[in-house]
Write an enzyme that holds these catalytic residues in place. Structure first.
Site, short mmCIF file in Angstrom:
data_model
loop_
_atom_site.label_atom_id
_atom_site.label_comp_id
_atom_site.label_asym_id
_atom_site.label_seq_id
_atom_site.Cartn_x
_atom_site.Cartn_y
_atom_site.Cartn_z
N HIS A 163 -2.59 8.19 5.34
CA HIS A 163 -2.82 6.85 4.78
C HIS A 163 -4.32 6.55 4.92
O HIS A 163 -4.94 6.05 4.01
CB HIS A 163 -1.96 5.83 5.53
N CYS A 219 0.81 -1.22 0.00
CA CYS A 219 0.00 0.00 0.00
C CYS A 219 0.85 1.27 0.00
O CYS A 219 0.31 2.37 -0.17
CB CYS A 219 -0.93 0.00 1.21
N PHE A 271 1.35 -3.21 4.46
CA PHE A 271 1.61 -4.58 4.88
C PHE A 271 3.10 -4.85 4.65
O PHE A 271 3.65 -4.48 3.61
CB PHE A 271 0.82 -5.56 4.01
N HIS A 303 -9.60 1.91 -1.30
CA HIS A 303 -8.16 1.63 -1.19
C HIS A 303 -7.67 0.96 -2.48
O HIS A 303 -8.00 -0.19 -2.75
CB HIS A 303 -7.92 0.73 0.02
N THR A 325 -9.38 1.35 8.65
CA THR A 325 -9.30 0.21 9.56
C THR A 325 -9.15 0.74 10.98
O THR A 325 -8.61 1.83 11.21
CB THR A 325 -8.13 -0.73 9.24
N LYS A 336 -8.72 8.14 0.66
CA LYS A 336 -9.36 6.81 0.53
C LYS A 336 -10.82 6.83 0.98
O LYS A 336 -11.57 5.90 0.67
CB LYS A 336 -8.59 5.76 1.34
N GLU A 395 -2.43 6.14 13.39
CA GLU A 395 -2.05 7.28 12.55
C GLU A 395 -2.52 8.60 13.16
O GLU A 395 -1.79 9.59 13.13
CB GLU A 395 -2.63 7.12 11.14
#
Lengths: 85, 439
Positions: free
Chosen positions: B336, B193, B426, B370, B340, B365, B347
């Protein structure tokens, strides 16, 4: 018997893939030597013919096709056998 | 050699919001997101917890210059990349002349093609082409042995002889180098990502240090395999958003009621970056100047963000210093912001710790969903557009912010001198690019 429609569809596919002038695509023209097809083009041409005529062309058959006329004859035979659309 | 200045002079974008940067940007400012039920065909294979996604709009590939043969040879991620790059190059006002009609290649009116680089990010490259060929490979022999072939899954009509170049992740960069005849460094970044952000950052560094004068950079991804297998991979990892009572409001980064990220079918963004003096000489219009970049690695978990956010704090601090700034100089944070639970918690705490409540905070996003490896490129493009237009889109669906930050609640004029766009991935990759307004 070769169908004029099949001849035209084969010629159009060759013109489209090899980006050659339509006037050059005569029955006796050799696809590799006369129309400038390299090995990647040949693979692409088979894929495009499969797409155009809806079926599968195996490698051995593909390798036996030298001229535009060979391709038209082969496709016509397969269409007649109903193994291509 | 002193560091050279780098400007963004062209932007191309395809996302669930549109097939051009202009369409995407307008949709963002109007708060039009793209949320739909997942394809019914996917339900043949499994039930998933998430049932919504952000599909791409219908794309007329012929109109984008891709013949039927091109479409058979290229993975969709490659076509998205080339199409976005064509828009970016047009947008930058760079002439392209045909080199080889058979190969569909062009030469750009740039002084030295051997000093032009390509830096693209992707998470999974041509994975959908791999999927198609793998299914064809496994299922074709069954056609002659099962009594009822209609029970077999649908598959591509042929085993694609171009399956390998379609699948390989470096295709997204190689295709641009071939299509535009660019002979400098040609690199692909695969930091999931964060890939697009890493790619833009490395393009910036290559121009700043003098390795190249010109770069195409950004990110590309295509995840819409016909079987929903990629979607399932994210779904089973419990990362995706729940549809809830109103799917249109389900995707809500930084909101108390967020439940995961909205899986996007794909997208691509390509930025034209140039050495500032060369861009000035040719009379190019610049959207923004890229002034800093940094990256760190969590070293913690292949799938989850390190809970303390220490390496993210380090990374943002380094990016801000690299830009010659202090945290108080940052006016806008393109987060970002996935939606989630864990990402947004960490963040937002990091932003609070470093920047406090001064800068505008946004989550692109919330509108695009995403786009994985494309998202960093899309968000770098959006940050450049925000600086150029002094306008920000809103953090869509945000009703109950989880922290007292200055989230953009309504689209509109927004004074931004310095902005940061950041991504985490990830694997544990953290990266951010800092940009400034053009005076």
């Amino acid at each position: 018997m070769q169908d004029a429609g099949i001849r035209e569809r084969v010629a159009n596919t060759i013109v489209h893939v090899l980006k050659v002038d339509a006037d050059l695509v005569d029955s006796d023209k050799r696809i590799r030597e006369d129309l400038g097809s390299d090995s990647l083009d040949s693979v692409t041409l088979v894929m495009a013919l499969e797409d155009e005529f809806g079926g599968s062309i195996n490698d051995n058959d593909a390798k036996s096709l030298t001229t535009v006329g060979d391709v038209v004859g082969y496709i016509s035979r397969r269409v007649e056998e109903k193994s291509l659309v | 050699m002193s560091r050279r200045r780098v400007v963004v002079t062209g932007i191309g974008m395809i996302s669930p919001l549109g097939t051009s940067a202009g369409e995407c940007w307008s949709a963002m400012l109007e708060g039009r997101s793209q949320v739909a039920a997942i394809p019914p065909a996917w339900k043949r294979y499994t039930e998933t917890a998430s049932t919504i996604w952000a599909p791409l709009p219908a794309i007329d590939w012929l109109a984008h210059g891709f013949s039927r043969v091109d479409q058979m040879q290229l993975d969709t991620s490659g076509m998205l990349t080339i199409a976005a790059s064509a828009e970016a190059i047009r947008d930058a006002g760079i002439e392209a002349s045909s080199v080889d009609p058979k190969k569909n290649t062009f030469r750009l009116a740039v002084p030295a093609p051997d000093r032009c680089g390509v830096f693209m990010g992707t998470g999974v490259g041509g994975v959908t082409s791999f999927f198609g060929n793998a299914v064809n490979h496994v299922v074709s022999p069954l056609k002659t042995v099962v009594a009822d072939p209609s029970v077999l899954p649908p598959m591509p009509p042929r085993f694609n002889p171009f399956g390998v170049p379609a699948m390989m992740p470096n295709a997204v960069s190689a295709l641009l180098g071939i299509h535009w005849s660019l002979y400098g460094p040609n690199l692909t970044y695969a930091q999931a990502c964060a890939a697009g952000t890493v790619a833009v950052g490395h393009a910036f560094r290559a121009i700043a240090t003098g390795d190249v004068d010109f770069a195409l950079c950004g990110g590309a991804e295509y995840l819409g395999d016909p079987y929903g297998g990629i979607f399932r991979g994210f779904d089973i990892a419990r990362t995706l958003v729940a549809a809830g009572d109103d799917p249109q409001q389900a995707n809500r980064p930084f909101d108390r009621d967020r439940s995961g990220f909205l899986f996007a079918e794909g997208g691509a963004a390509v930025l034209v970056c140039e050495e500032a003096e060369a861009a000035r000489r040719r009379g190019a219009r610049a959207y923004a100047e890229i002034v800093g970049y940094a990256e760190t690695f969590d070293g913690h978990s292949i799938m989850s963000i390190e809970p303390s956010g220490t390496r993210i704090v380090d990374m943002i601090g380094a990016a801000v210093r690299d830009a010659g700034c202090v945290p108080g100089d940052i006016d806008y944070v393109n987060t970002h912001g996935t939606g989630t639970t864990v990402n947004d918690e960490i963040e937002s705490a990091v932003i609070d710790q470093i920047f406090g409540s001064k800068p505008f905070v946004n989550a692109t996003k919330s509108l695009t969903g995403h786009c994985i490896g494309a998202s960093g490129g899309i968000e770098a493009a959006v940050t450049a557009l925000s600086l150029a237009h002094q306008t920000a889109h809103a953090c869509h669906n945000l009703e109950h912010p989880i922290r007292d930050l200055r989230f953009v609640r309504e689209a509109g004029p927004c004074r931004i001198d310095t902005a940061i766009t950041q991504s985490f991935a990830f694997g544990g990759h953290n990266a951010a690019v800092v940009m400034k307004r053009i005076d």
